[in-house]
Structure formats: C-alpha cells, structure tokens
Enzyme design. Structure first.
Site, PDB file in Angstrom:
ATOM      1  N   ILE A  15       0.809  -1.222   0.000  1.00  0.00           N
ATOM      2  CA  ILE A  15       0.000   0.000   0.000  1.00  0.00           C
ATOM      3  C   ILE A  15       0.842   1.271   0.000  1.00  0.00           C
ATOM      4  CG2 ILE A  15      -2.033  -1.045   1.059  1.00  0.00           C
ATOM      5  CD1 ILE A  15      -1.107   0.090   3.755  1.00  0.00           C
ATOM      6  N   SER A  60       0.573 -18.337  10.219  1.00  0.00           N
ATOM      7  CA  SER A  60       1.265 -18.060  11.477  1.00  0.00           C
ATOM      8  C   SER A  60       0.944 -19.090  12.539  1.00  0.00           C
ATOM      9  CB  SER A  60       0.855 -16.666  11.982  1.00  0.00           C
ATOM     10  OG  SER A  60       1.356 -16.428  13.281  1.00  0.00           O
ATOM     11  N   TYR A  71      -5.701 -11.559  15.277  1.00  0.00           N
ATOM     12  CA  TYR A  71      -4.690 -11.784  14.246  1.00  0.00           C
ATOM     13  C   TYR A  71      -4.597 -13.276  13.924  1.00  0.00           C
ATOM     14  CZ  TYR A  71      -0.058 -12.022  12.064  1.00  0.00           C
ATOM     15  OH  TYR A  71       0.984 -12.280  11.213  1.00  0.00           O
TER      16      TYR A  71
END
Length: 278
Positions: A33, A110, A135
């Site tokens: 971004i 993760s 998360y």
C-alpha cells in the site's frame, strides 16, 4: 515461470523474498500500500494496491502463475482494524487468484492460528485451530479459505505457518526461530513443488528446541539448515526465571497468547527491524 506476485513486499519478510523470487520468474510484481519500495531488482516491477480492494487484486494478479501472499496488518489489534487487510484481503487474494486462473497461493500463515495450544504439546500440522488473537483468527480464516477453494474450485495453496522470523532475542525464539535463509527456501519449495493441493507447513528452522512436528509436510522438500542453538548460551544467560503461569511462556503463541484481545502483541516483543535494503 512467467509471472509471480508478492504481496506485502514493503514489509520486513517481504524485503528478503523480493530478490530470490525475482530470480524464479520472468517478472515479479511486488505490491503493497506504500507509494513505492525504492530500487527494484532485475525483473521486478512495483504495483501499489490495497488488499481490501478486489479490483486492485484483480489488477495485480492478471497474468500471474502464482501469488506469494505475505501482506497483512502484522500485529494484534481491534477486529475492525484487521477486518480489511487480513480477513477481506485474504478473500480478495483467493477470489482474484481463482478468477485469474492462478495455479497456487503461497500464504504467510502463522503459529498464532494454533497459538493457545500448550508448548508441552508437540503439535503437528493437523492440530485443530486454536487462535490466540484476532490476528490468529484471521490466519485460521485464510487457512480454511484455502482448504475450501481447493475442495470446491481446485485452487492449490500452501500455508506457511511461521513461528517467529526475526532475530533471536528471547528464550522462546530458541525453538521458534525461522531464519531468513530458511524462509526463502520454504517459499521456494512451496512454489516449485509440482503438486501441493491444500497444504500446511510450519515455518521454523532446524532448531534443537523446535516445538512442532513438520513431518507431514516433508513432501514439499523443505529441509531447513539453520539452528537457533548457536544463540542459546547467550540468551539463557540473559534470561531470568520464567513464570510458568504466564500463557506467554506456556503457549505456542508466546506473547500473543497472554495479551488481551485487541492489544498489540508486537509491543511486548523485542523485534529488531532489520528490513533488507538494496
């Protein structure tokens, strides 16, 4: 391979993947971004794009063979903060990959997808999801998304469930460390393996104290070379007694397992910013 796409290219892990990925294909499209990522490697181009925009992802994935999806908000935070880049962003990657006819998504998952399992459990890649944060929940969502898109639409994915890919600065990292060289090898194997279907592999180096069982992902040919034991004497000499009642010490998710939902986990960790510079 003609074209690879790397999301999260401006991030720390992305900075180490750009050069080796550029050497694997005719064109590497790096995306993030930020306005730009500075000097580009041979064969690399940069395309600014927002993961939360399906139109942007359709644009950057056009003509690609595979995408290495490392982009995300890389910390715990309020659900609303993670919703766009981490949840919607994962959907947009898989949907754009499907519509553009890509063969495979290689995803930076993760340990936080299973972070509440106790470290005394030697968990494998088929252990049930047990996220430690919003998360981690986003990682569960993306893993299940990848499973569904394989079952229903035939889009392959490899989910690299990274434990901790940063300099070794604490006792937990003696088991959880993934070196940058091993990260590169794992990503390359995830791309090069002829057939993967839907696969999960732990992103961890060849540590004596590794707390996970990676044997079911051995078909990828990932054979980590580095070992965090080289840091053990120094780290353990600097580490005081650990609180056995602290979930941050007792669970696979480390500090993320002990923070309140919505609160930063990274803020409690001593992560060295050694982003690679050209």
């Amino acid at each position: 391979m003609k074209k690879l796409v790397l999301t999260g290219a401006a991030g720390r892990l992305g900075s180490y993947l750009r050069e080796p990925l550029a050497k694997m294909c005719d064109t590497l499209v790096s995306t993030d971004i930020v306005d730009d990522i500075g000097t580009l490697y041979d064969g690399e181009t940069y395309a600014k794009g927002d993961l939360a925009s399906l139109d942007d992802m359709m644009r950057v994935l056009e003509g690609a063979d595979m995408v290495v999806h490392m982009g995300a908000y890389a910390d715990e935070g309020p659900f609303e903060k993670l919703l766009g880049p981490n949840f919607v962003g994962a959907y947009n990657i898989w949907e754009a990959a499907y519509q553009r006819g890509l063969k495979r998504v290689v995803y930076g998952s993760s340990i936080h997808a299973v972070g509440m399992h106790p470290k005394t459990d030697f968990i494998d890649t088929e252990v049930r999801h047990r996220p430690d944060t919003f998360y981690g929940l986003a990682k569960c969502f993306a893993e299940d998304l990848g499973s569904m898109y394989w079952d229903k639409r035939g889009l392959e994915s490899v989910h690299m469930r990274i434990l901790s890919c940063a300099q070794v600065t604490n006792a937990r990292a003696l088991g959880s460390w993934l070196s940058y060289d091993d990260l590169i090898q794992l990503t390359q194997r995830s791309i090069e393996t002829p057939v993967t279907g839907f696969s999960v592999v732990y992103g961890v180096s060849n540590n004596d104290r590794a707390p996970v069982d990676n044997s079911k992902a051995s078909f990828l040919g990932y054979r980590p070379k580095d070992n965090a034991e080289q840091f053990a004497d120094k780290i353990l000499a600097e580490t005081g007694p650990l609180d056995s009642q602290d979930k941050g010490h007792m669970c696979h998710g480390g500090p993320f397992a002990s923070v309140e939902l919505g609160n930063s986990g990274v803020a409690t960790m001593n992560i060295v910013d050694d982003t690679k510079k050209i």
